[in-house]
Design a protein around this motif. Structure first.
Motif, PDB file in Angstrom:
ATOM      1  N   THR A   1       0.840  -1.214   0.000  1.00 19.81           N
ATOM      2  CA  THR A   1       0.000   0.000   0.000  1.00 19.81           C
ATOM      3  C   THR A   1       0.869   1.255   0.000  1.00 19.81           C
ATOM      4  O   THR A   1       0.895   2.030   0.955  1.00 19.81           O
ATOM      5  CB  THR A   1      -0.970   0.022   1.203  1.00 19.81           C
ATOM      6  N   ILE A   2       1.576   1.488  -1.097  1.00 19.25           N
ATOM      7  CA  ILE A   2       2.542   2.587  -1.130  1.00 19.25           C
ATOM      8  C   ILE A   2       1.863   3.957  -1.120  1.00 19.25           C
ATOM      9  O   ILE A   2       2.418   4.919  -0.589  1.00 19.25           O
ATOM     10  CB  ILE A   2       3.496   2.455  -2.328  1.00 19.25           C
ATOM     11  N   ALA A   3       0.657   4.078  -1.716  1.00 18.64           N
ATOM     12  CA  ALA A   3      -0.129   5.316  -1.588  1.00 18.64           C
ATOM     13  C   ALA A   3      -0.934   5.168  -0.310  1.00 18.64           C
ATOM     14  O   ALA A   3      -2.088   4.762  -0.303  1.00 18.64           O
ATOM     15  CB  ALA A   3      -1.026   5.514  -2.798  1.00 18.64           C
ATOM     16  N   HIS A   4      -0.278   5.487   0.808  1.00 23.88           N
ATOM     17  CA  HIS A   4      -0.724   5.006   2.116  1.00 23.88           C
ATOM     18  C   HIS A   4      -1.791   5.837   2.802  1.00 23.88           C
ATOM     19  O   HIS A   4      -2.494   5.352   3.678  1.00 23.88           O
ATOM     20  CB  HIS A   4       0.485   4.883   3.045  1.00 23.88           C
ATOM     21  N   THR A   5      -1.950   7.120   2.431  1.00 26.17           N
ATOM     22  CA  THR A   5      -2.869   7.995   3.151  1.00 26.17           C
ATOM     23  C   THR A   5      -3.597   8.914   2.177  1.00 26.17           C
ATOM     24  O   THR A   5      -2.963   9.591   1.363  1.00 26.17           O
ATOM     25  CB  THR A   5      -2.126   8.855   4.182  1.00 26.17           C
ATOM     26  N   GLY A   6      -4.911   8.934   2.271  1.00 25.77           N
ATOM     27  CA  GLY A   6      -5.718   9.845   1.465  1.00 25.77           C
ATOM     28  C   GLY A   6      -6.524  10.772   2.344  1.00 25.77           C
ATOM     29  O   GLY A   6      -6.398  10.753   3.574  1.00 25.77           O
TER      30      GLY A   6
ATOM     31  N   ASP B   1       4.503  11.074   0.251  1.00 28.76           N
ATOM     32  CA  ASP B   1       3.155  10.637  -0.128  1.00 28.76           C
ATOM     33  C   ASP B   1       3.150   9.212  -0.647  1.00 28.76           C
ATOM     34  O   ASP B   1       2.207   8.458  -0.409  1.00 28.76           O
ATOM     35  CB  ASP B   1       2.596  11.557  -1.221  1.00 28.76           C
ATOM     36  N   VAL B   2       4.173   8.875  -1.426  1.00 30.75           N
ATOM     37  CA  VAL B   2       4.300   7.530  -1.985  1.00 30.75           C
ATOM     38  C   VAL B   2       5.497   6.861  -1.316  1.00 30.75           C
ATOM     39  O   VAL B   2       6.619   7.349  -1.405  1.00 30.75           O
ATOM     40  CB  VAL B   2       4.488   7.572  -3.514  1.00 30.75           C
ATOM     41  N   TYR B   3       5.237   5.749  -0.648  1.00 25.41           N
ATOM     42  CA  TYR B   3       6.293   5.046   0.080  1.00 25.41           C
ATOM     43  C   TYR B   3       7.085   4.176  -0.889  1.00 25.41           C
ATOM     44  O   TYR B   3       6.599   3.762  -1.940  1.00 25.41           O
ATOM     45  CB  TYR B   3       5.665   4.179   1.175  1.00 25.41           C
ATOM     46  N   GLY B   4       8.317   3.902  -0.538  1.00 23.70           N
ATOM     47  CA  GLY B   4       9.157   3.040  -1.366  1.00 23.70           C
ATOM     48  C   GLY B   4      10.596   3.142  -0.931  1.00 23.70           C
ATOM     49  O   GLY B   4      10.894   3.362   0.251  1.00 23.70           O
TER      50      GLY B   4
END
Length: 391
Positions: A274-279, A379-382
């Motif tokens: 879930t790299i786009a982890h927060t909305g 914002d995008v994890y990785g």
């Protein structure tokens, strides 16, 4: 219950693939609870799968407009409206107009037609890695250039321009680039996309911008959509390829499952990482949700990483199991704002990751796992880099 004053963001030592552990405790206590945003706004945090899905699906009572919401990860001050062409930060009817025009360009059939080119691009970069030999940075050698060139195919960037286009696109991700360099790259890409739109108007091609050149979109809207597709399709897919490979180095017994059924394996990687982890969303009217009343004007942070680890939806959710049926995850969001390019991302991941491990079955980290630089606080994890070796 006192409101949370910080959104947990620190992952446990030695657990780079797991959400911050406090999120599980928060979800168990209450899947929706009061949360004070970094700018002081008193809103809500959703960590449960069912509630996160409900908010994302409700586009009549919750807005995605940036200027109406508060940012959950940092104090950015008042949020400006979305740039022209940015589908993420707008509502109907503007969003509906753009989405209808673009939806036909991202069908499963059309994405499958791109699969042959994805295979060719993947093979070319694996060939190049083989010629150069180990060690290599999997991010710069493979995970970034593959989706960057696929985006070129999608937008119709001429071959002669692709090296320059890719260089600017990669600079936007911030890896090894200063803020000034990122700003310069953004300006250069905007200028390039405006010129590309003019060329597509004159000679439309069989690509997304060429198809849209005959629509009622203005040149500014077309260039904005091009920039949006670039931003949405490059950084996320590049980080999924790299982080997915890192996870498979950690659990090599899972590689066999990926090779046996890439489609199922990729869905589990999407859920697990879930790299786009927060909305976020903003209530436009009073809403009753999960036993609480959300007042009009209050922002709601959606922890997609916590929702995708919710044991009420996924059995044993903290275990990576590429044989799991992981449908229903929220890695691409949900509702009318669900990722437009999700089918393209799936095609890229289903091709690139298995090809990587088939071609280099002894691929492994070249440094201890603890030394891999993670994209914390973004914002995008990785990963920023992924040093690897083989042979």
């Amino acid at each position: 219950m006192n409101p949370l004053t910080d959104l947990p963001s620190t992952r446990a030592a030695g657990c780079p693939f797991d959400p911050p552990p406090e999120l599980a405790a928060i979800r168990e206590e209450a899947p929706i609870r009061r949360f004070r945003f970094p700018d002081g706004h008193l809103g809500w945090l959703v960590t449960g799968h069912e509630l996160a899905r409900a908010v994302a699906a409700d586009h009549t009572r919750f807005s995605s407009r940036y200027e109406l919401m508060h940012y959950p990860l940092a104090d950015l001050g008042p949020m400006p409206p979305a740039p022209v062409g940015d589908l993420t930060g707008i509502d109907a009817p503007e969003h509906t107009r753009y989405r209808k025009l673009l939806a036909g360009k991202f069908t499963v059939r059309r994405m499958n037609q791109l699969a042959e080119r994805v295979e060719e691009i993947t093979a070319e970069h694996l060939d190049a890695m083989g010629r150069l030999g180990p060690p290599a940075d999997l991010v710069s050698a493979f995970a970034q250039p593959v989706p960057a060139l696929v985006i070129c195919e999608l937008l119709g960037v001429p071959y002669a321009d692709r090296e320059t286009f890719q260089r600017h696109a990669v600079a936007l991700s911030g890896i090894g680039a200063t803020v000034e360099e990122q700003s310069a790259a953004f300006g250069a890409l905007q200028d390039y996309l405006r010129r590309l739109v003019e060329a597509k108007r004159a000679t439309p091609g069989d690509d997304v911008l060429g198809d849209l050149a005959g629509s009622d979109l203005s040149d500014e809207e077309l260039a904005g959509i091009g920039a949006f597709l670039l931003g949405a399709g490059l950084d996320t897919t590049a980080n999924m390829i790299a982080l997915g490979a890192f996870a498979l180095f950690t659990w090599p017994e899972q590689v066999e499952a990926l090779l046996a059924d890439p489609a199922r394996g990729v869905e589990e990687l999407l859920r697990y990482l879930t790299i786009a982890h927060t909305g976020a969303r903003s209530a436009v009217e009073d809403v009753e949700l999960g036993g609480v009343r959300i007042a009009a004007g209050e922002s709601v942070a959606l922890s997609m990483q916590a929702a995708n680890r919710d044991p009420a939806r996924f059995a044993d959710p903290d275990r990576l199991d590429l044989r799991r049926e992981a449908t229903g995850h929220l890695a691409f969001g949900h509702g009318v704002h669900q990722c437009l390019g999700q089918q393209l991302a799936r095609i890229e991941l289903r091709i690139a990751l298995p090809a990587l491990f088939r071609r280099l079955p002894d691929l492994r980290l070249a440094v201890p796992a603890a030394e891999v630089p993670m994209r914390d606080g973004m914002d995008v994890y990785g990963v920023h880099r992924l040093p690897v070796r083989w042979g």
